[in-house]
Scaffold this motif. Structure first.
Motif, PDB file in Angstrom:
ATOM      1  N   PRO A  67     -18.944 -22.629  25.504  1.00 20.28           N
ATOM      2  CA  PRO A  67     -20.252 -22.825  24.886  1.00 20.28           C
ATOM      3  C   PRO A  67     -20.640 -21.648  24.004  1.00 20.28           C
ATOM      4  CG  PRO A  67     -20.553 -22.048  27.115  1.00 20.28           C
ATOM      5  CD  PRO A  67     -19.064 -22.168  26.903  1.00 20.28           C
ATOM      6  N   VAL A  68     -21.440 -21.922  22.990  1.00 16.39           N
ATOM      7  CA  VAL A  68     -22.057 -20.873  22.180  1.00 16.39           C
ATOM      8  C   VAL A  68     -23.517 -21.258  21.986  1.00 16.39           C
ATOM      9  CG1 VAL A  68     -21.226 -21.984  20.054  1.00 16.39           C
ATOM     10  CG2 VAL A  68     -22.041 -19.632  19.968  1.00 16.39           C
ATOM     11  N   LEU A  69     -24.424 -20.339  22.281  1.00 19.33           N
ATOM     12  CA  LEU A  69     -25.854 -20.603  22.152  1.00 19.33           C
ATOM     13  C   LEU A  69     -26.292 -20.369  20.716  1.00 19.33           C
ATOM     14  CD1 LEU A  69     -27.263 -18.911  25.393  1.00 19.33           C
ATOM     15  CD2 LEU A  69     -26.437 -21.258  25.062  1.00 19.33           C
ATOM     16  N   MET A  70     -27.183 -21.228  20.232  1.00 22.87           N
ATOM     17  CA  MET A  70     -27.695 -21.125  18.875  1.00 22.87           C
ATOM     18  C   MET A  70     -29.166 -21.499  18.854  1.00 22.87           C
ATOM     19  SD  MET A  70     -24.736 -22.785  16.460  1.00 22.87           S
ATOM     20  CE  MET A  70     -23.117 -22.028  16.314  1.00 22.87           C
ATOM     21  N   GLU A  71     -29.897 -20.864  17.943  1.00 26.98           N
ATOM     22  CA  GLU A  71     -31.279 -21.266  17.719  1.00 26.98           C
ATOM     23  C   GLU A  71     -31.318 -22.727  17.286  1.00 26.98           C
ATOM     24  OE1 GLU A  71     -32.649 -17.102  15.585  1.00 26.98           O
ATOM     25  OE2 GLU A  71     -31.024 -18.358  14.829  1.00 26.98           O
ATOM     26  N   SER A  72     -32.397 -23.384  17.613  1.00 31.18           N
ATOM     27  CA  SER A  72     -32.577 -24.770  17.195  1.00 31.18           C
ATOM     28  C   SER A  72     -33.901 -24.896  16.446  1.00 31.18           C
ATOM     29  CB  SER A  72     -32.581 -25.702  18.415  1.00 31.18           C
ATOM     30  OG  SER A  72     -32.656 -27.052  18.018  1.00 31.18           O
ATOM     31  N   PRO A  73     -33.827 -25.150  15.104  1.00 32.60           N
ATOM     32  CA  PRO A  73     -32.661 -25.452  14.273  1.00 32.60           C
ATOM     33  C   PRO A  73     -31.874 -24.192  13.907  1.00 32.60           C
ATOM     34  CG  PRO A  73     -34.623 -25.401  12.901  1.00 32.60           C
ATOM     35  CD  PRO A  73     -35.090 -25.206  14.324  1.00 32.60           C
ATOM     36  N   THR A  74     -30.735 -24.412  13.212  1.00 36.07           N
ATOM     37  CA  THR A  74     -29.902 -23.290  12.808  1.00 36.07           C
ATOM     38  C   THR A  74     -29.115 -23.643  11.549  1.00 36.07           C
ATOM     39  OG1 THR A  74     -28.359 -21.610  13.629  1.00 36.07           O
ATOM     40  CG2 THR A  74     -27.857 -23.898  14.167  1.00 36.07           C
TER      41      THR A  74
END
Length: 344
Positions: free
Chosen positions: A68-75
């Motif tokens: 997994p890789v965490l990302m801001e939502s949206p990005t």
């Protein structure tokens, strides 16, 4: 003109067409280190061929396929594409008007076991958000506590519309938690494919190994031209001119939207970057509207592709940078307002 002059000077340098050092030219690495600030040195810098390829390399270097890789939502959709191409699973972390939420980030690390966060703390694409001062250290500390790395995509450092900028997250990091990514492409030219990764310890060693597999080094003439460009007063003059032009265009497009499309909601008036992020009325289908706009000669981006998971609503990203002139922005909003209603 400044680029042409820099490239001409660079081409005349002795050895300009020889093989470049694997990590990049020492003067260019020093310039990127100085821009990052803090305790960053030239030894922490790896020159890359722009930001997108470097992002792909970072994802492959840090996270095993399937992870997994965490990302801001949206990005940024390019980050989503790079992560998925590396076989990773992008997972969303909610944001608000002050950027990514540290409390929800801690929960996301705990629930997913992720060891990487990708974020854009300054002039986030697409929303234009700047991570609030009180959250900047918190976000780094949350990643550190989780035993994770934080990739700071600082692509918009030179795209401010005036006013002070927060320092890069990497400038205050002494533990190697933050991996900093920057590029000259956006503020200079699409074909000046020069960027840099700032990393320490095992990550930098892994990147060196991948460099020998992927491309050996970044083209030396472009590196020499970048050194020439960044070392002259013309660069600072260009950045001031760019800042004023972006500020003018941003204000103009926002005013045109308020006049012609008052039922669309501008989520914020950004102080930097190249875009406006607009929420559409409920029931409007963003992809259908984007297709209709293109059929009428207006290029907009449907918001759905900016979300790692289910979108939180219908959005559009509107760019004010690429239009030939300010008058085209006013014409674009008139055409958008004339579109037939978009079905849900």
């Amino acid at each position: 003109r400044a680029l042409a002059a820099a490239l001409a000077r660079a081409a005349r340098r002795p050895g300009a067409w020889r093989r470049a050092p694997t990590a990049g030219l020492a003067p260019l690495r020093a310039l990127f280190a100085r821009q990052a600030g803090g305790s960053v040195t030239a030894d922490d810098v790896l020159v890359t061929g722009g930001g997108q390829g470097a992002l792909s390399m970072l994802f492959r270097a840090i996270v095993a396929p399937g992870g997994p890789v965490l990302m801001e939502s949206p990005t940024y959709p390019g980050a989503l594409a790079a992560a998925r191409a590396a076989g990773l699973r992008p997972l969303p972390v909610p944001t608000d008007a002050d950027g990514i939420r540290p409390d929800l980030l801690a929960d996301a690390f705990a629930m997913t076991g992720a060891r990487l966060l990708y974020c854009q703390p300054t002039f986030h694409n697409p929303t234009g958000t700047v991570l609030a001062p009180g959250r900047r250290d918190q976000v780094v500390e949350v990643a550190k506590a989780a035993g994770a790395f934080l990739v700071e995509d600082d692509f918009a450092r030179h795209l401010g519309h005036g006013g002070p900028l927060p320092p890069p997250l990497v400038s205050g990091d002494r533990d190697g938690t933050v991996i900093h990514l920057t590029s000259l492409t956006k503020p200079a030219s699409p074909s000046l494919r020069i960027g840099a990764v700032i990393a320490r310890g095992p990550v930098m060693r892994r990147l060196w190994g991948m460099r020998f597999v992927d491309d050996f080094f970044t083209a030396r003439p472009l590196q020499e031209a970048a050194v020439e460009l960044l070392s002259t007063p013309a660069w600072e003059r260009h950045l001031r001119t760019l800042s004023a032009a972006l500020r003018e265009r941003c204000a103009l497009l926002a005013a045109c939207l308020a006049r012609d499309l008052p039922h669309w909601t501008l989520t914020r008036h950004p102080t930097g970057g190249l875009h406006l992020w607009v929420r559409l009325p409920d029931g409007v289908q963003d992809t259908t509207l984007a297709d209709a706009a293109r059929a009428h000669g207006v290029a907009v981006d449907a918001g759905a592709r900016y979300f790692p998971a289910e979108p939180s609503g219908p959005f559009l990203r509107l760019s004010f940078a690429a239009a030939p002139g300010p008058a085209d922005l006013a014409e674009a909003t008139r055409r958008l307002a004339a579109l037939p209603p978009s079905p849900s």
